[in-house]
Scaffold this active site. Structure first.
Site, PDB file in Angstrom:
ATOM      1  N   PHE A 364       0.809  -1.241   0.000  1.00  0.00           N
ATOM      2  CA  PHE A 364       0.000   0.000   0.000  1.00  0.00           C
ATOM      3  C   PHE A 364       0.834   1.280   0.000  1.00  0.00           C
ATOM      4  O   PHE A 364       0.486   2.278   0.660  1.00  0.00           O
ATOM      5  CB  PHE A 364      -0.953   0.003   1.213  1.00  0.00           C
ATOM      6  CG  PHE A 364      -1.499  -1.357   1.541  1.00  0.00           C
ATOM      7  CD1 PHE A 364      -2.334  -2.007   0.653  1.00  0.00           C
ATOM      8  CD2 PHE A 364      -1.137  -2.004   2.707  1.00  0.00           C
ATOM      9  CE1 PHE A 364      -2.813  -3.277   0.931  1.00  0.00           C
ATOM     10  CE2 PHE A 364      -1.603  -3.274   2.980  1.00  0.00           C
ATOM     11  CZ  PHE A 364      -2.440  -3.912   2.097  1.00  0.00           C
ATOM     12  N   CYS A 365       1.944   1.266  -0.731  1.00  0.00           N
ATOM     13  CA  CYS A 365       2.836   2.448  -0.786  1.00  0.00           C
ATOM     14  C   CYS A 365       3.268   2.886   0.607  1.00  0.00           C
ATOM     15  O   CYS A 365       3.404   4.092   0.887  1.00  0.00           O
ATOM     16  CB  CYS A 365       2.177   3.628  -1.500  1.00  0.00           C
ATOM     17  SG  CYS A 365       1.771   3.307  -3.197  1.00  0.00           S
TER      18      CYS A 365
END
Ligand code: PMP
Length: 422
Positions: A364-365
């Site tokens: 998720f970055c």
């Protein structure tokens, strides 16, 4: 409570792998929300008035300019900012807002920026290699440590220029005590930026604060996570701050006067909005804010929290589902999990292909945060560094929006049981 009718595309049917059709369930709202119907109506309504703003004397240009400029106060009011002294600079998204601030913060590379170990890459990488960056630790569950913030503020002895922190984590959903953080930052001579990408759509924000020293200096957020389209967001901050220095992007719309020998920059926010602005994006964003306000942020928060608690409770009864710290207090409606023995990507893919449920899987970055939550050690990280294309550990993320329902969560539980029992 049901807000489904306000959102576009909630009754979309999609084909499954077995060729049957099913209603799509979107549990990936932390990435992007679908638009409100009111947003699409506003776009249709204003489209005939579409005209370049600030430059023209034609009637449409004047109307467009007025709409664009008036929207700023609506946005400032929505986030509880002081309208007299704060400004809203339009950007394309949170990432651009944070990069802009990082370009405008200070020219001295000895400036210290305190970020945290729970940030999205967009609130981590823009600070690196420009400033001295240190990271405030989280506990085992991934919750912000006020104690560590205090320690670091003392360690840097009033050299910290900015404390930059997410309002709510896009991985665990934990909401940070932004006003307590602001108070500590201000008492130590620092300012605070809140990355509001995951907070603004889900909880009422009051930038002005509740007591002395606890106001929020800067706030960044994206329209596409709050039922508006892609390509618009805002950076909010004190006018006084943006009056100083040069804009990071220079060009049309940023100046009062230019000669061959000098430039006089315009006042904020125009100074920081180079080029032709995204009028339709801004109108769409203000239409989304109108609808959020009509529903009421407190009702949204309450409803989404009930979804979170329901989903968490049901997931915790499935053997083999690994929840990361089963604590739902102080969270927006995000749940990261894994299914024991099945690779996260495979679970996400099966949910999509066999049940029509959209989730996100991976890191998720927020790779450093996920590495910590999954207790991935330094040797393993080194292994991935040598081969960045290796399959990496990660999680599956559920993130709810105001239009999701308890029945949709029941479908998810049914699908997960099926996957797990295979
Ligand atoms: N910060 C957080 C906490 C986010 O969740 C995201 C989006 N996933 C961003 C920043 C970046 O937002 P955008 O891609 O809209 O710039």
């Amino acid at each position: 409570m049901n807000f489904r009718h306000l959102v576009l595309g909630t009754d979309t049917y999609i084909p499954l792998k077995n060729r049957k059709w099913t209603k799509y369930i979107n549990f990936d709202n932390a990435a992007t929300t679908p638009p409100f119907k009111s947003v699409m109506e506003a776009i249709n309504y204003f489209a005939p008035w579409y005209s370049s703003i600030h430059r023209g004397t034609g009637y449409k240009s004047i109307v467009s300019t007025e709409l664009y400029e008036n929207s700023r106060n609506k946005i400032l009011r929505f986030v509880g900012a002081d309208i007299e002294n704060y400004t809203a600079i339009y950007v394309k998204n949170t990432t651009e807002a944070i990069n802009k601030l990082s370009n405008r913060l200070c020219k001295d590379d000895k400036c210290v920026v305190l970020s945290t170990s729970m940030e999205h890459h967009s609130n981590d990488l823009p600070w690196r290699n420009k400033f001295i960056v240190d990271y405030i630790e989280t506990d085992e569950c991934g919750r912000f440590s006020l104690d560590d913030l205090e320690k670091k503020l003392i360690k840097y002895n009033r050299k910290v220029k900015l404390v930059t922190v997410t309002g709510a984590s896009n991985v665990t959903g934990y909401i940070n005590p932004i006003h307590q953080i602001a108070k500590l930052a201000h008492k130590n001579g620092a300012m605070i930026l809140v990355d509001g990408a995951q907070l603004v759509p889900h909880k009422k924000i009051n930038m002005d604060g509740y007591s002395s020293y606890d106001q929020i200096d800067f706030l960044a957020f994206s329209g596409h996570k709050m039922y508006a389209p892609f390509g618009v967001g805002a950076l909010i901050g004190p006018k006084r701050f943006f009056e100083r220095g040069e804009p990071d992007y220079k060009g049309g719309g940023t100046v009062k006067l230019v000669s061959r020998d000098f430039v006089i920059w315009d006042d904020p926010p125009s100074k920081d909005e180079a080029g032709t602005p995204n009028l339709m994006g801004v109108l769409a964003l203000t239409a989304a804010i109108d609808t959020l306000e009509k529903i009421g942020m407190d009702r949204i928060e309450e409803y989404e929290y009930s979804l979170l608690e329901y989903a968490n409770e049901r997931l915790s009864h499935i053997d083999g589902i690994e929840l990361y710290c089963n604590d739902t207090s102080n969270k927006v409606a995000i749940i990261p999990f894994n299914v024991r023995g099945i690779y996260h990507e495979k679970v996400a893919q099966t949910l999509a292909e066999e049940a029509g449920i959209g989730v996100r899987s991976g890191c998720f970055c927020a790779q450093p945060y996920v590495q910590r939550l999954l207790k991935i050690n330094k040797d393993d990280i080194e292994k991935f560094r040598k081969n960045p294309d290796l399959k990496r550990p990660g999680m599956i993320r559920l993130s709810f929006g105001l239009y999701n329902t308890f029945e949709e969560i029941d479908c998810l539980i049914w699908a997960l049981r099926k996957i797990k029992n295979r």
